[in-house]
Enzyme design. Structure first.
Site, PDB file in Angstrom:
ATOM      1  N   ALA A 176     -13.400 -10.813   4.270  1.00 41.31           N
ATOM      2  CA  ALA A 176     -13.546 -10.968   5.720  1.00 41.31           C
ATOM      3  C   ALA A 176     -15.017 -10.992   6.116  1.00 41.31           C
ATOM      4  O   ALA A 176     -15.428 -11.779   6.980  1.00 41.31           O
ATOM      5  CB  ALA A 176     -12.818  -9.833   6.437  1.00 41.31           C
ATOM      6  N   GLU A 198     -23.339  -4.695   1.803  1.00 41.37           N
ATOM      7  CA  GLU A 198     -22.218  -4.420   0.883  1.00 41.37           C
ATOM      8  C   GLU A 198     -22.526  -3.175   0.067  1.00 41.37           C
ATOM      9  O   GLU A 198     -23.477  -3.145  -0.713  1.00 41.37           O
ATOM     10  CB  GLU A 198     -22.011  -5.624  -0.042  1.00 41.37           C
ATOM     11  CG  GLU A 198     -21.049  -5.404  -1.188  1.00 41.37           C
ATOM     12  CD  GLU A 198     -19.659  -5.010  -0.721  1.00 41.37           C
ATOM     13  OE1 GLU A 198     -19.283  -3.844  -0.947  1.00 41.37           O
ATOM     14  OE2 GLU A 198     -18.962  -5.864  -0.141  1.00 41.37           O
ATOM     15  N   ASN A 212     -11.497  -5.647  -1.524  1.00 36.44           N
ATOM     16  CA  ASN A 212     -10.078  -5.762  -1.851  1.00 36.44           C
ATOM     17  C   ASN A 212      -9.629  -7.207  -2.011  1.00 36.44           C
ATOM     18  O   ASN A 212      -8.600  -7.467  -2.648  1.00 36.44           O
ATOM     19  CB  ASN A 212      -9.223  -5.079  -0.776  1.00 36.44           C
ATOM     20  CG  ASN A 212      -9.059  -3.595  -1.025  1.00 36.44           C
ATOM     21  OD1 ASN A 212      -9.269  -3.112  -2.127  1.00 36.44           O
ATOM     22  ND2 ASN A 212      -8.691  -2.860   0.008  1.00 36.44           N
ATOM     23  N   HIS A 240       2.811  -0.815  -1.496  1.00 33.65           N
ATOM     24  CA  HIS A 240       3.229  -2.011  -2.233  1.00 33.65           C
ATOM     25  C   HIS A 240       4.251  -1.550  -3.259  1.00 33.65           C
ATOM     26  O   HIS A 240       4.008  -0.605  -4.003  1.00 33.65           O
ATOM     27  CB  HIS A 240       2.037  -2.676  -2.923  1.00 33.65           C
ATOM     28  CG  HIS A 240       2.324  -4.072  -3.385  1.00 33.65           C
ATOM     29  ND1 HIS A 240       3.183  -4.339  -4.432  1.00 33.65           N
ATOM     30  CD2 HIS A 240       1.906  -5.280  -2.936  1.00 33.65           C
ATOM     31  CE1 HIS A 240       3.257  -5.650  -4.602  1.00 33.65           C
ATOM     32  NE2 HIS A 240       2.503  -6.238  -3.707  1.00 33.65           N
ATOM     33  N   THR A 259       1.787  -9.149  -8.354  1.00 37.70           N
ATOM     34  CA  THR A 259       1.905  -9.992  -7.170  1.00 37.70           C
ATOM     35  C   THR A 259       3.359 -10.236  -6.791  1.00 37.70           C
ATOM     36  O   THR A 259       4.251 -10.331  -7.650  1.00 37.70           O
ATOM     37  CB  THR A 259       1.214 -11.350  -7.376  1.00 37.70           C
ATOM     38  OG1 THR A 259       1.470 -12.176  -6.229  1.00 37.70           O
ATOM     39  CG2 THR A 259       1.732 -12.067  -8.607  1.00 37.70           C
ATOM     40  N   GLU A 260       3.599 -10.369  -5.499  1.00 41.72           N
ATOM     41  CA  GLU A 260       4.940 -10.670  -5.012  1.00 41.72           C
ATOM     42  C   GLU A 260       5.421 -12.032  -5.503  1.00 41.72           C
ATOM     43  O   GLU A 260       6.611 -12.329  -5.448  1.00 41.72           O
ATOM     44  CB  GLU A 260       4.967 -10.612  -3.490  1.00 41.72           C
ATOM     45  CG  GLU A 260       4.911  -9.191  -2.971  1.00 41.72           C
ATOM     46  CD  GLU A 260       4.813  -9.111  -1.457  1.00 41.72           C
ATOM     47  OE1 GLU A 260       4.295 -10.060  -0.848  1.00 41.72           O
ATOM     48  OE2 GLU A 260       5.248  -8.100  -0.896  1.00 41.72           O
ATOM     49  N   ARG A 309       8.064  -4.965   2.267  1.00 43.53           N
ATOM     50  CA  ARG A 309       7.513  -4.000   1.318  1.00 43.53           C
ATOM     51  C   ARG A 309       7.998  -2.576   1.569  1.00 43.53           C
ATOM     52  O   ARG A 309       8.250  -1.825   0.629  1.00 43.53           O
ATOM     53  CB  ARG A 309       5.977  -4.051   1.368  1.00 43.53           C
ATOM     54  CG  ARG A 309       5.397  -5.310   0.756  1.00 43.53           C
ATOM     55  CD  ARG A 309       3.911  -5.408   1.044  1.00 43.53           C
ATOM     56  NE  ARG A 309       3.323  -6.578   0.386  1.00 43.53           N
ATOM     57  CZ  ARG A 309       2.089  -7.025   0.636  1.00 43.53           C
ATOM     58  NH1 ARG A 309       1.323  -6.399   1.504  1.00 43.53           N
ATOM     59  NH2 ARG A 309       1.615  -8.076  -0.003  1.00 43.53           N
TER      60      ARG A 309
END
Length: 393
Positions: A2, A22, A30, A230, A242-243, A267
């Site tokens: 982001a 940073e 993430n 998750h 991962t889904e 979830r």
């Protein structure tokens, strides 16, 4: 992700002297760990596949997933701008061109890389390249400590600590893009005590620093207790599956070899169902067809956290599970997948993918972990930070 996106967009819109602070040794946060994709509606990629979607349906699905606690105005802004977000990523060199079906969506909506690899590393690589191309300085190992304001209350700078020591960056505006607090279990437990001691899918830097800084200058907070787990995380290594594995056909079974939930539920529903099983864990089962359909699976196999066998019975034995029970579950599910109707749990046919009959067969140990802290600094539809009186800071 982001923060780099905001910096790039700011420069594209004419801003000068943009700098990224940073605290970690590398960019990405993430986002680097994100494996699924980006949900978007009314995209050209959906249209090419004949997928009918709309802003209204995206908003409806999102509100339903959030149990109507969401701020509908913000959800609508997200949905309305989602197609443009996909195009923006692709325009700067990214690859969000394949559409898939993930949990919580009524239609195929999630956009992923064409090689089926994890979306996060692709995004971070793309954003890093664009940041470098635009000459935006990135101050690594530099922690923002405090947001500074002038005598009128307007933001005037940020106090940071980096390799050169402590110093102040004077500025006209600060874009807060620090992520949540999923890696700060003390803070997680403060707002949701039943998650004390839980593992996390988050990178180590997601400790809520930005929320604390914003609160110190008067920002209001919202939904801090709304913390998402998750469901499919390896409890030993904290690796998140991962889904897409479930989206391409994998099923979840308990230690007794039985399915216990629709794998494509939201979830929170799947996480709660897993916690009700023996030892609060389950196994995600898939076949060679699912493995071949998703490149992200290779990293799990390389990490040594996937069980594998040429037969269902052999897999069950590795798991200490009744082979007959798992065989019955697999046969029953194969019938559902072939017929397109899940008579037990109502899994939608577009998410069944493989019928799980193609050797070899694989299993991953799964348990829920803290994944996404949905609360944070309160904002309006223009992303202004709001104070307790409802005014923009």
């Amino acid at each position: 992700g982001a923060g780099m996106t905001a910096a790039i967009q700011a420069v594209q819109d004419g801003a000068t002297n943009v700098v990224i602070v940073e605290k970690m040794p590398q960019t990405g946060g993430n986002t680097t760990r994100s494996t699924g994709g980006l949900n978007a509606c009314e995209t050209s990629y959906q249209a090419a596949e004949g997928i009918e979607d709309s802003v209204a349906l995206f908003v409806e699905d999102t509100m339903k997933g959030g149990k109507e606690l969401n701020n509908k105005e913000l959800v609508t802004v997200m949905a309305e701008n989602s197609a443009a977000a996909v195009d923006w990523v692709n325009d700067i060199g990214g690859d969000l061109s394949v559409v898939g079906q993930f949990a919580g969506a009524s239609v195929m909506r999630i956009h992923r890389p064409s090689d089926t690899s994890a979306v996060g590393p692709m995004l971070v690589k793309t954003l890093n390249a664009k940041v470098e191309e635009l000459g935006i300085p990135v101050l690594l190992n530099t922690k923002a400590e405090e947001i500074l304001t002038d005598e009128t209350g307007a933001v005037s700078g940020v106090r940071v600590t980096g390799p050169a020591g402590a110093y102040t960056i004077r500025c006209k505006a600060v874009v807060l893009a620090t992520g949540g607090f999923g890696a700060n279990n003390e803070m997680v437990a403060e707002y949701k005590p039943d998650l004390a001691g839980f593992g996390t899918t988050n990178q180590a830097g997601a400790t809520g620093d930005g929320i604390a800084m914003a609160k110190a200058v008067g920002a209001d907070l919202v939904d801090m207790e709304q913390i998402q787990t998750h469901p499919t995380v390896n409890p030993d290594t904290q690796t998140m599956y991962t889904e897409g594995v479930r989206g391409n056909g994998a099923i979840l079974v308990n230690k007794e070899g039985k399915r216990f939930v629709s794998e494509m539920e939201t979830r929170d529903v799947v996480s709660a169902a897993i916690l009700q099983q023996t030892d609060g864990v389950c196994y995600m089962i898939f076949d060679q067809a699912v493995r071949d359909s998703l490149k992200a699976i290779e990293s799990y196999i390389t990490a040594g956290i996937v069980f594998e066998s040429d037969t269902v019975e052999g897999l069950a034995e590795q798991l200490g599970m009744d082979p007959a029970a798992l065989r019955q579950t697999m046969d029953t599910y194969a019938g559902y997948a072939q017929a397109g109707v899940d008579e037990e749990f109502g899994r939608i046919d577009t998410s069944m993918g493989s019928d799980l009959t193609t050797p070899s067969f694989y299993a991953c140990l799964c348990a829920p972990a803290v994944h996404h802290t949905m609360g944070g600094v309160k904002i309006n539809a223009s992303c202004d930070v709001i104070d307790a009186s409802g005014s923009a800071l």
